[in-house]
Motif scaffolding. Structure first.
Motif, PDB file in Angstrom:
ATOM      1  N   GLU A  66       0.769  -1.209  -0.012  1.00 48.51           N
ATOM      2  CA  GLU A  66       0.056  -0.028  -0.038  1.00 48.51           C
ATOM      3  C   GLU A  66       0.805   1.277   0.008  1.00 48.51           C
ATOM      4  OE1 GLU A  66       0.130  -1.408   4.389  1.00 48.51           O
ATOM      5  OE2 GLU A  66      -0.151  -2.367   2.337  1.00 48.51           O
ATOM      6  N   LEU A  67       2.134   1.257   0.574  1.00 50.26           N
ATOM      7  CA  LEU A  67       2.999   2.239   0.484  1.00 50.26           C
ATOM      8  C   LEU A  67       3.441   2.739  -0.979  1.00 50.26           C
ATOM      9  CD1 LEU A  67       5.261   1.994   3.674  1.00 50.26           C
ATOM     10  CD2 LEU A  67       3.215   3.366   3.558  1.00 50.26           C
ATOM     11  N   HIS A 115       1.499   3.146  -3.279  1.00 53.98           N
ATOM     12  CA  HIS A 115       0.647   3.988  -3.703  1.00 53.98           C
ATOM     13  C   HIS A 115       0.564   5.389  -3.282  1.00 53.98           C
ATOM     14  CE1 HIS A 115      -1.418   1.124  -6.593  1.00 53.98           C
ATOM     15  NE2 HIS A 115      -1.192   0.258  -5.660  1.00 53.98           N
ATOM     16  N   GLU A 116       1.667   5.644  -2.212  1.00 50.21           N
ATOM     17  CA  GLU A 116       1.388   6.832  -1.268  1.00 50.21           C
ATOM     18  C   GLU A 116       2.454   7.933  -1.944  1.00 50.21           C
ATOM     19  OE1 GLU A 116       1.840   7.024   2.752  1.00 50.21           O
ATOM     20  OE2 GLU A 116       0.631   5.426   3.126  1.00 50.21           O
ATOM     21  N   SER A 117       1.821   9.109  -1.786  1.00 50.95           N
ATOM     22  CA  SER A 117       2.515  10.294  -2.481  1.00 50.95           C
ATOM     23  C   SER A 117       3.605  10.841  -1.243  1.00 50.95           C
ATOM     24  CB  SER A 117       1.611  11.196  -3.013  1.00 50.95           C
ATOM     25  OG  SER A 117       2.320  12.646  -3.230  1.00 50.95           O
ATOM     26  N   SER A 175       3.541   8.740  -6.468  1.00 52.31           N
ATOM     27  CA  SER A 175       3.836   7.431  -6.027  1.00 52.31           C
ATOM     28  C   SER A 175       4.885   6.637  -6.573  1.00 52.31           C
ATOM     29  CB  SER A 175       2.455   6.671  -5.600  1.00 52.31           C
ATOM     30  OG  SER A 175       2.107   6.259  -6.927  1.00 52.31           O
ATOM     31  N   LEU A 180       9.412   6.705   2.611  1.00 50.79           N
ATOM     32  CA  LEU A 180       8.203   5.646   2.945  1.00 50.79           C
ATOM     33  C   LEU A 180       8.811   4.646   3.805  1.00 50.79           C
ATOM     34  CD1 LEU A 180       6.971   5.448  -0.917  1.00 50.79           C
ATOM     35  CD2 LEU A 180       5.594   6.393   1.275  1.00 50.79           C
ATOM     36  N   ARG A 197       7.966   5.535   7.061  1.00 51.40           N
ATOM     37  CA  ARG A 197       6.477   5.511   7.234  1.00 51.40           C
ATOM     38  C   ARG A 197       6.406   4.040   7.698  1.00 51.40           C
ATOM     39  NH1 ARG A 197       3.568   8.882   2.773  1.00 51.40           N
ATOM     40  NH2 ARG A 197       4.438  11.012   3.264  1.00 51.40           N
TER      41      ARG A 197
END
Length: 258
Positions: free
Chosen positions: A118-119, A121-123, A129, A254, A257
């Protein structure tokens, strides 16, 4: 200058605005953000600049009488010795550059695979992403190799991603919000990379010095345009280099995160 020195509106957004020839006098741009903006032939005098970040294509940037663009280029080459390889001048040089690009992206991809899916797809800070970056690189190769060099009038996969500010064009996909898996995206990405590999593996000096045929049909680049073949390949290499640098930068965030 102090905030009290200024009057008028604060915080508006300008999108697709043509301000060519505008004149700004005693204007505060503190905290302003510029994305995909053109600043050709801009003159700034008596300005105050501190804590400013500029990322982009920079040429003939004169600061206090000094053209700083060559200094920036030299510093980037010092920091990234591999960067010189991405400015080839011979067929052999283009093959060497693509060999290196494949190796560098293998390492970047291995780094991305260690993150939760899922990360990817993170901006980070409003940028693409990791998945979107791969989709955009496929678009760049399809456009400059598939369309310009190989003559395919519509080479794009539905998941290919143009730059955000591109106006809609018939037949050109632009689904920024799609969320394909990494493996689905890699199928698209690797097909585009294989296209580039075929071209550089068969590249000759005569081809490198030739021009492409006029483009047919709507799309990007525009219909009727023609380019030096060398330029098309250099555009792809430039896209590959910088977007991997951006991807590595954002992967570091990321990882924190994750």
């Amino acid at each position: 200058m102090r905030d009290s020195d200024f009057t008028g509106f604060r915080g508006p957004e300008f999108e697709r605005a043509d301000m060519a020839g505008a004149r700004f006098t005693a204007v505060s741009l503190d905290g302003a953000e510029f994305r995909a903006c053109a600043f050709h032939r801009v003159v700034m005098r008596g300005v105050e600049m501190a804590d400013v970040t500029i990322d982009g294509e920079i040429r003939n940037l004169v600061v206090n009488g000094v053209d700083v663009a060559p200094l920036v280029e030299a510093e980037l080459d010092r920091r990234y010795p591999d960067r010189r390889t991405f400015r080839p001048t011979t067929p052999e040089g283009f093959r060497e550059a693509w060999d290196l690009d494949e190796r560098l992206w293998e390492a970047t991809l291995a780094r991305a695979r260690r993150l939760p899916p899922e990360l990817l797809h993170e901006s980070v800070d409003g940028e693409w992403s990791f998945i979107q970056t791969l989709r955009h690189l496929a678009f760049a190769t399809e456009s400059w190799v598939g369309r310009c060099i190989l003559g395919d009038p519509s080479p794009w996969h539905p998941l290919s991603l143009p730059w955000d500010e591109m106006s809609p064009r018939p037949g050109v996909p632009h689904d920024r919000d799609a969320r394909p898996s990494l493996e689905e995206t890699l199928t698209l990405r690797l097909e585009a990379m294989a296209m580039m590999r075929r071209v550089v593996d068969g590249l000759t000096h005569e081809q490198l010095d030739s021009r492409t045929e006029p483009l047919v049909g709507p799309g990007w680049p525009d219909e009727g345009e023609t380019f030096p073949l060398r330029e098309c390949l250099l555009v792809v290499l430039n896209e590959e280099w910088w977007h991997r640098i951006y991807a590595e930068r954002d992967l570091a965030v990321l990882e924190e995160r994750g």
